[in-house]
Design an enzyme around this catalytic site. Structure first.
Site, PDB file in Angstrom:
ATOM      1  N   TYR A   1      57.986  34.496  27.910  1.00 30.58           N
ATOM      2  CA  TYR A   1      57.007  35.566  27.760  1.00 30.58           C
ATOM      3  C   TYR A   1      56.160  35.378  26.500  1.00 30.58           C
ATOM      4  CZ  TYR A   1      60.816  37.455  24.839  1.00 30.58           C
ATOM      5  OH  TYR A   1      61.792  37.636  23.918  1.00 30.58           O
TER       6      TYR A   1
ATOM      7  N   SER B   1      63.339  35.191  17.775  1.00 35.13           N
ATOM      8  CA  SER B   1      63.272  34.353  18.962  1.00 35.13           C
ATOM      9  C   SER B   1      63.731  35.149  20.164  1.00 35.13           C
ATOM     10  CB  SER B   1      64.175  33.142  18.790  1.00 35.13           C
ATOM     11  OG  SER B   1      65.515  33.576  18.796  1.00 35.13           O
ATOM     12  N   LYS B   2      63.339  34.632  21.281  1.00 33.79           N
ATOM     13  CA  LYS B   2      63.718  35.243  22.542  1.00 33.79           C
ATOM     14  C   LYS B   2      65.246  35.256  22.654  1.00 33.79           C
ATOM     15  CE  LYS B   2      63.006  34.520  27.429  1.00 33.79           C
ATOM     16  NZ  LYS B   2      62.303  33.765  28.440  1.00 33.79           N
ATOM     17  N   ARG B   3      65.846  34.139  22.215  1.00 32.99           N
ATOM     18  CA  ARG B   3      67.283  34.025  22.383  1.00 32.99           C
ATOM     19  C   ARG B   3      68.025  35.100  21.605  1.00 32.99           C
ATOM     20  NH1 ARG B   3      69.168  29.311  20.297  1.00 32.99           N
ATOM     21  NH2 ARG B   3      67.375  28.273  21.164  1.00 32.99           N
TER      22      ARG B   3
ATOM     23  N   GLY C   1      65.781  38.919  22.357  1.00 29.15           N
ATOM     24  CA  GLY C   1      65.482  39.342  23.729  1.00 29.15           C
ATOM     25  C   GLY C   1      64.123  39.996  23.861  1.00 29.15           C
TER      26      GLY C   1
END
Ligand code: GLU
Length: 493
Positions: free
Chosen positions: A16, A247-249, A252
């Site tokens: 995203y 980060s996305k990790r 989320g």
């Protein structure tokens, strides 16, 4: 010569649009608008395995929602593969690059030796020294090869002036002959990115600090191809309160632009917030209109220090950085009510409580209502949740308000209906008139004003707090107020 300002936002569509990427896009966009230049959108989708259509769509939607408009593109990097390969061939032909036949195993062995000696591994140039006959023989034998750029020899260095970090120098001796094409013929990202920037005539590369390590190598590519080198401005990182890269990790959805959209942020509030996350202006101004921001923005104000994005993980009180929330609340409160109107309409539609008359015969009432209730709201979604009693009759009663403002005073079950009767008999149901009646009743009954007013607030809005009571009554109108005051009897049985 006045070079045309051409900028690009070049996301890789592997997830995203996150707030770091959005900030990069916004800085490029602001600089393009400020200079009268062009913003090019280039989707860097050469990693076929990780790039997805869904991600591309998400990035485009996110940019449009933020109001980041581009002038050219989207171009897709994957469509220029042949051009990237041609650049590699050109470098080979001009002797600026060479074929490297070292196998993975050979390189691994050398890397292992370096590790044992606690040295950083860098390619030793074995194949740079091959004679044309040796190269021909290996090729004739069908050996696969990568293509490496010949980094100039000697004491020189790549030097450039980063518009944020200042002068940066990297000695040739510290740059290995790096790979620009894999043995399967696929160009490396470093090469594709530079070739695309040259083709798109990019004058300024404004990107994240993670690109800084690549820049000296990319400058060598431009120079080897005889292409003009763009100017670079690298932006510091955005960290979480524990100083970890966001980060996305690890964070989320909390760092996804769509999260803000879904949670009732105004796009401009998010833009304003993100711009200040990493850019400062001499007046330390906080709020900007679009035109003011374009006027004020300059690359010189981009901060070198990393910025902290105060993601509020696991805190139900704040869904995100409290500064972002107060920025949103500011715009909800201050923006012209007509500009806010379409957002509120969308929220009411989503909640199923929209009525066409709000845009027709009751529009004046609708705008006045928005104006009255918005002063305490933080999110657009509040208009459909906290605002529900103003737009619909089926609204919930807050547990705390019920206990504290109603049940605690059983006499309210007579007092509030009594008020309802007086309101019903009023000629003019205005804030001033209802206030007069309420004061009268308070005196007659000899009770505390707070008991009546708070009880009334909970009866007519279901809430503990809210805007001024008399204005609320006027906005709700006689019928609703009278009905709701009479209805309280049910809570006491
Ligand atoms: N596609 C790269 C990324 O998303 C862009 C790097 C650059 O701007 O040069 O990180």
């Amino acid at each position: 010569m006045n070079q045309e300002v051409r900028l690009r936002f070049a996301p890789s569509p592997t997830g995203y649009l996150h707030i770091g990427g959005a900030r990069t896009a916004i800085y490029n966009w602001l600089y393009a608008r400020k200079t009268g230049g062009k913003l090019i959108l280039r989707i860097e989708d050469t990693d076929a395995e990780r790039s997805t259509e869904e991600s591309i769509q998400g990035i485009l939607d996110g940019l449009r929602w933020l109001g980041v408009t581009w002038d050219e593109g989207p171009y897709f990097q994957s469509q220029f593969g042949e051009e990237h390969r041609a650049a590699a061939r050109k470098l080979l032909e001009s002797g600026k690059a060479y074929k490297c036949f070292c196998t993975r195993e050979e390189l691994e062995k050398k890397r292992e030796i370096a590790r044992e000696q606690k040295l950083d591994f860098s390619y030793d140039g074995t194949c740079r020294k091959l004679s044309p006959a040796e190269v021909e023989a290996k090729e004739a034998a069908g050996l696969p090869y990568t293509i490496r750029l010949k980094v100039p020899e000697g004491d020189g260095a790549v030097v450039f002036e980063d518009l944020v970090y200042g002068r940066i120098e990297k000695k040739y001796a510290d740059i290995e002959d790096f790979v620009i094409c894999r043995s399967n013929g696929q160009p490396l990202y470093l090469l594709s990115n530079a070739v695309d920037d040259a083709r798109d005539r990019i004058s300024h590369v404004i990107r994240g600090q993670d690109g800084l390590a690549n820049t000296p190598k990319q400058i060598l590519i431009y120079q080897a191809l005889g292409l003009p080198v763009p100017r670079f401005a690298h932006m510091s990182l955005t960290l979480d309160p524990k100083r970890a890269k966001i980060s996305k990790r690890s964070h989320g959805e909390l760092v996804a632009v769509h999260f803000y959209r879904e949670h009732g942020f105004l796009p401009w509030a998010l833009v304003n917030f993100l711009v200040l996350l990493g850019w400062s202006n001499p007046d330390s101004r906080e709020f900007f209109s679009r035109d003011e921001l374009i006027e004020a923005f300059d690359l010189g104000g981009i901060k070198r220090a990393n910025s902290i994005f105060n993601v509020q993980k696991n805190d139900p009180k704040f869904i995100t950085d409290p500064k972002a929330i107060s920025m949103n609340a500011h715009y909800l409160r201050e923006m012209p009510v007509e500009e806010l109107e379409p957002y509120v309409v969308a929220e009411l539609k989503k909640a199923g409580i929209w009525q066409p008359e709000f845009a027709a015969e009751r529009r004046d009432w609708f705008l006045k209502t928005i104006d009255l209730i918005r002063s305490r709201y933080h999110f657009l979604t509040d208009f459909a949740t906290l605002g529900r009693p103003y737009f619909a009759d089926d609204f919930g009663i807050e547990e705390k308000a019920l206990k504290k403002n109603l049940l605690k005073y059983p006499d309210l079950k007579e007092w509030l209906p009594l008020l309802a009767d007086r309101f019903a008999a009023l000629e003019d149901f205005s804030a001033a008139e209802t206030e007069r009646v309420i004061r009268e009743v308070i005196e007659e009954l000899d009770v505390k004003a707070g008991v009546i007013i708070n009880g009334m607030r909970t009866a007519v809005t279901g809430q503990l707090k809210g805007a001024g009571m008399f204005e609320i009554l006027e906005i709700l109108g006689r019928q609703r107020v009278v009905d709701r005051l009479r209805r309280v009897v049910q809570f006491f049985t």
